[in-house]
Write a protein that holds these residues in place. Structure first.
Motif, PDB file in Angstrom:
ATOM      1  N   ARG A  18      -1.054   1.285  -7.597  1.00  0.00           N
ATOM      2  CA  ARG A  18      -1.428   1.939  -6.336  1.00  0.00           C
ATOM      3  C   ARG A  18      -2.031   0.898  -5.400  1.00  0.00           C
ATOM      4  O   ARG A  18      -2.855   0.083  -5.812  1.00  0.00           O
ATOM      5  CB  ARG A  18      -2.443   3.059  -6.612  1.00  0.00           C
ATOM      6  N   ARG A  19      -1.632   0.952  -4.144  1.00  0.00           N
ATOM      7  CA  ARG A  19      -2.121   0.000  -3.157  1.00  0.00           C
ATOM      8  C   ARG A  19      -2.632   0.736  -1.923  1.00  0.00           C
ATOM      9  O   ARG A  19      -1.979   1.677  -1.442  1.00  0.00           O
ATOM     10  CB  ARG A  19      -1.011  -0.977  -2.741  1.00  0.00           C
ATOM     11  N   LYS A  20      -3.746   0.310  -1.420  1.00  0.00           N
ATOM     12  CA  LYS A  20      -4.285   0.837  -0.165  1.00  0.00           C
ATOM     13  C   LYS A  20      -3.992  -0.177   0.924  1.00  0.00           C
ATOM     14  O   LYS A  20      -4.510  -1.305   0.916  1.00  0.00           O
ATOM     15  CB  LYS A  20      -5.796   1.070  -0.285  1.00  0.00           C
ATOM     16  N   GLN A  22      -3.181  -1.121   5.202  1.00  0.00           N
ATOM     17  CA  GLN A  22      -3.599  -0.772   6.560  1.00  0.00           C
ATOM     18  C   GLN A  22      -2.403  -0.810   7.501  1.00  0.00           C
ATOM     19  O   GLN A  22      -1.508  -1.650   7.365  1.00  0.00           O
ATOM     20  CB  GLN A  22      -4.664  -1.744   7.052  1.00  0.00           C
ATOM     21  N   GLU A  42      -4.077  -5.971  -0.734  1.00  0.00           N
ATOM     22  CA  GLU A  42      -3.554  -5.267  -1.908  1.00  0.00           C
ATOM     23  C   GLU A  42      -2.025  -5.285  -1.969  1.00  0.00           C
ATOM     24  O   GLU A  42      -1.453  -4.864  -2.979  1.00  0.00           O
ATOM     25  CB  GLU A  42      -4.076  -3.826  -1.938  1.00  0.00           C
ATOM     26  N   LEU A  69      -8.098   9.772  -4.203  1.00  0.00           N
ATOM     27  CA  LEU A  69      -7.159   8.656  -4.042  1.00  0.00           C
ATOM     28  C   LEU A  69      -7.780   7.326  -4.444  1.00  0.00           C
ATOM     29  O   LEU A  69      -7.080   6.416  -4.911  1.00  0.00           O
ATOM     30  CB  LEU A  69      -6.688   8.562  -2.583  1.00  0.00           C
ATOM     31  N   GLU A  70      -9.068   7.176  -4.240  1.00  0.00           N
ATOM     32  CA  GLU A  70      -9.717   5.890  -4.474  1.00  0.00           C
ATOM     33  C   GLU A  70      -9.708   5.496  -5.952  1.00  0.00           C
ATOM     34  O   GLU A  70      -9.830   4.322  -6.283  1.00  0.00           O
ATOM     35  CB  GLU A  70     -11.153   5.933  -3.953  1.00  0.00           C
ATOM     36  N   PHE A 125      -5.180   3.802   7.307  1.00  0.00           N
ATOM     37  CA  PHE A 125      -4.800   3.367   5.967  1.00  0.00           C
ATOM     38  C   PHE A 125      -3.804   4.339   5.346  1.00  0.00           C
ATOM     39  O   PHE A 125      -3.782   5.533   5.666  1.00  0.00           O
ATOM     40  CB  PHE A 125      -6.035   3.246   5.066  1.00  0.00           C
ATOM     41  N   LEU A 126      -2.976   3.791   4.458  1.00  0.00           N
ATOM     42  CA  LEU A 126      -2.019   4.594   3.703  1.00  0.00           C
ATOM     43  C   LEU A 126      -1.958   4.046   2.283  1.00  0.00           C
ATOM     44  O   LEU A 126      -1.846   2.834   2.081  1.00  0.00           O
ATOM     45  CB  LEU A 126      -0.625   4.531   4.349  1.00  0.00           C
ATOM     46  N   HIS A 127      -2.039   4.937   1.304  1.00  0.00           N
ATOM     47  CA  HIS A 127      -1.870   4.541  -0.095  1.00  0.00           C
ATOM     48  C   HIS A 127      -0.401   4.652  -0.488  1.00  0.00           C
ATOM     49  O   HIS A 127       0.281   5.614  -0.105  1.00  0.00           O
ATOM     50  CB  HIS A 127      -2.692   5.449  -1.020  1.00  0.00           C
TER      51      HIS A 127
END
Length: 261
Positions: A18-20, A22, A42, A69-70, A125-127
């Protein structure tokens, strides 16, 4: 991987991460297609080896989902807590030197992905997660038949950009109207047929039935609405006589009220 493997269609699996990321830029390609460029530290280690790979985009619908999500671990199921809405999208382009990833969104007016893309601004931001794996189709064919609608355009464009100059590609793309046509770059000899829904004179299936399919060693790839994709696959096998082991036909979306078969 052996030298023999590299010259056959094969799958490569990747670590799911999983990547967060921008939002760096928002670019309107056409009235209904928006490119969102994501980036950030990330993105390091991101890999997408197949032109039709997909990543999962995660869209929390409330504060509880956003908080979860975090710490979300993809693939852990219910142990993650409240899961966000997830949608599959093709990585259109990635550049690990610039730490950028492009995702192209069809703005169709509803759904979590389109709704998010319509309001996306730099700094948000988008995961994302994945890709889980890549289906590698090495450039070993004389010609390519690529068929799809707007949702398939990112994968089609990636495939065309990777073809050698001595290849031929016949491309059939259904879009809403002439304003949705995009420039497709390739070193190969490419013939693009645009099927316009506006006016309703033709559709993707009818157009495929009337094609003069390229001769020789050919690979066909189809991605559109689920039922239509299945119908096109049958036309390619039954009416055009293509070898089904070299046809990949997938449903990228399902029409409301369509059957599940």
């Amino acid at each position: 991987m052996t030298a023999v493997d590299s010259q056959t269609i094969h799958r490569v699996m990747h670590e799911i991460k999983r990547r967060k990321l921008q939002v760096l830029r928002v670019t309107d390609l056409t009235p209904r297609m928006r490119r969102i460029t994501l980036g950030g530290p990330e993105l390091a280690g991101f890999i997408s080896l197949g032109t039709d790979d997909h990543v999962k985009l995660l869209f929390p619908q409330n504060a509880e989902q956003a908080a979860a999500l975090e710490t979300l671990v993809l693939g852990a199921g219910k142990d993650n807590g409240p899961l966000p809405e997830m949608r599959d999208y093709t990585p259109r382009r990635y550049d690990l030197e610039k730490m950028e990833l492009d995702i192209d969104f069809v703005l169709h007016g509803d759904g979590p992905a389109s709704t998010w893309a319509e309001q996306a601004q730099p700094g948000q931001f988008l995961h994302i997660g994945g890709p889980r794996g890549s289906m590698i189709v090495p450039d070993i064919f004389d010609s390519y038949l690529l068929i799809g609608d707007e949702t398939a355009l990112p994968a089609i464009a990636r495939r065309l950009e990777g073809l050698a100059a001595n290849r031929k590609a016949l491309v059939v793309i259904e879009v809403e109207n002439g304003a949705e046509q995009q420039k497709l770059d390739s070193a190969a000899q490419v013939n693009v047929i645009w099927v316009l829904r506006e006016g309703g004179q033709d559709n993707l299936l009818t157009t495929v039935r009337q094609l003069q399919v390229p001769k020789g060693n050919l690979y066909a790839w189809v991605a559109t609405e689920t039922r239509v994709s299945r119908q096109i696959r049958r036309v390619l096998i039954d009416e055009h006589g293509l070898d089904e082991q070299f046809i990949k036909a997938v449903g990228y979306w399902r029409a409301e009220g369509s059957d599940e078969e």
